[in-house]
Design an enzyme around this catalytic site. Structure first.
Site, mmCIF file in Angstrom:
data_model
loop_
_atom_site.group_PDB
_atom_site.id
_atom_site.type_symbol
_atom_site.label_atom_id
_atom_site.label_comp_id
_atom_site.label_asym_id
_atom_site.label_seq_id
_atom_site.Cartn_x
_atom_site.Cartn_y
_atom_site.Cartn_z
ATOM 1 N N ASP A 199 -8.120 3.751 1.271
ATOM 2 C CA ASP A 199 -7.157 4.084 2.317
ATOM 3 C C ASP A 199 -7.904 4.693 3.505
ATOM 4 O O ASP A 199 -8.507 5.764 3.379
ATOM 5 C CB ASP A 199 -6.136 5.088 1.770
ATOM 6 C CG ASP A 199 -4.966 5.300 2.727
ATOM 7 O OD1 ASP A 199 -5.064 4.891 3.898
ATOM 8 O OD2 ASP A 199 -3.948 5.860 2.284
ATOM 9 N N CYS A 201 -1.351 0.614 7.335
ATOM 10 C CA CYS A 201 -2.804 0.389 7.459
ATOM 11 C C CYS A 201 -3.254 -0.836 6.673
ATOM 12 O O CYS A 201 -3.514 -1.899 7.231
ATOM 13 C CB CYS A 201 -3.580 1.621 6.994
ATOM 14 S SG CYS A 201 -3.294 3.114 7.959
ATOM 15 N N ARG A 202 -3.341 -0.685 5.361
ATOM 16 C CA ARG A 202 -3.934 -1.729 4.534
ATOM 17 C C ARG A 202 -3.040 -2.951 4.348
ATOM 18 O O ARG A 202 -3.473 -4.097 4.555
ATOM 19 C CB ARG A 202 -4.319 -1.149 3.168
ATOM 20 C CG ARG A 202 -5.413 -0.104 3.230
ATOM 21 C CD ARG A 202 -5.608 0.611 1.890
ATOM 22 N NE ARG A 202 -4.451 1.453 1.572
ATOM 23 C CZ ARG A 202 -4.300 2.102 0.435
ATOM 24 N NH1 ARG A 202 -5.218 1.988 -0.518
ATOM 25 N NH2 ARG A 202 -3.243 2.870 0.233
ATOM 26 N N SER A 203 -1.790 -2.733 3.949
ATOM 27 C CA SER A 203 -0.934 -3.892 3.655
ATOM 28 C C SER A 203 -0.553 -4.704 4.893
ATOM 29 O O SER A 203 -0.500 -5.942 4.798
ATOM 30 C CB SER A 203 0.302 -3.467 2.851
ATOM 31 O OG SER A 203 1.048 -2.480 3.513
ATOM 32 N N CYS A 260 0.856 -1.182 0.000
ATOM 33 C CA CYS A 260 0.000 0.000 0.000
ATOM 34 C C CYS A 260 0.895 1.235 0.000
ATOM 35 O O CYS A 260 2.068 1.150 -0.389
ATOM 36 C CB CYS A 260 -0.985 -0.011 1.167
ATOM 37 S SG CYS A 260 -0.258 0.139 2.814
ATOM 38 N N ASN A 270 2.466 1.362 4.312
ATOM 39 C CA ASN A 270 2.704 0.098 5.001
ATOM 40 C C ASN A 270 2.389 0.174 6.492
ATOM 41 O O ASN A 270 3.081 -0.429 7.313
ATOM 42 C CB ASN A 270 4.143 -0.377 4.787
ATOM 43 C CG ASN A 270 4.372 -1.838 5.181
ATOM 44 O OD1 ASN A 270 5.474 -2.209 5.576
ATOM 45 N ND2 ASN A 270 3.354 -2.665 5.078
#
Length: 204
Positions: free
Chosen positions: A172, A48-50, A43, A46
């Site tokens: 995001d 939050c999402r990933s 993301c 690195n």
């Protein structure tokens, strides 16, 4: 406390790439012999999402009895948070679902294309940045979108002539509230389940 992430050149996390193919990855491992199949989720920062995807996919791989045959990592296209743990809101949501996120942020590099079989982007912009980073044109085929493995997300794009459908991007949640992290967890979980099914066809 959440650390604010700078936005590069005032650019928001908009989508710029169109490729959603899931069948053209050129792998370095098969997961059936001595070399495991390696996946890196990517993301923007690195945090939050990933890392959420890394945690979810690791749990799914463990539950499937494929630990050691499939290796999971995550990274960000930007370097603002190198060495930082995941965002507290992502960590809290994962804990609520029974997972512990333990990764530390790092920035993706060109060498990752020689290590991983798939680099799984959270949105179109991440995918475009990754393809720009690829050291060889053929290695760009390793870049895929996570939601392209979720049949429901793919189905929502049917009849949508937009070149970068929002249904294939993991939003995001960084600048929003905690509800956004719950939504992202659900989206990531669905994508990871589809991704695992895809990888299992490659690893036997």
């Amino acid at each position: 406390m959440t650390t604010e992430r700078p936005t590069p050149n005032g650019v928001t996390d908009t989508d710029t790439d169109t490729d959603t193919d899931t069948d053209t990855d050129t792998g370095t491992g098969t997961g059936t012999g001595t070399e495991p199949y390696r996946i890196c989720f990517v993301c923007l920062g690195n945090i939050c999402r990933s890392p959420t995807a890394e945690g979810v996919m690791t749990a799914l791989v463990d539950q499937a009895g494929l630990t050691g045959r499939i290796e999971i990592d995550s990274a960000g296209t930007g370097g603002w948070h190198i060495g930082a743990p995941p965002d507290e809101r992502a960590t809290d949501e994962a804990r609520r679902r029974g997972l512990t996120l333990t990764s530390r942020a790092r920035q993706v590099s060109a060498s990752d294309f020689y290590v991983f079989d798939l680099l799984v982007a959270m949105d179109h912009r991440n995918a475009a940045d990754l393809r720009d980073l690829a050291p060889e044109p053929a290695l760009r085929d390793k870049v895929v979108l996570l939601r392209s493995f979720d049949p429901v997300s793919v189905g929502l794009t049917a009849g949508d002539d937009h070149p970068e459908p929002d249904h294939l991007a993991v939003p995001d949640p960084y600048y929003g509230g905690v509800d956004g992290f719950a939504d992202v967890y659900d989206i990531v979980d669905a994508g990871c389940r589809g991704l695992l099914a895809h990888v299992r066809t490659r690893t036997g």
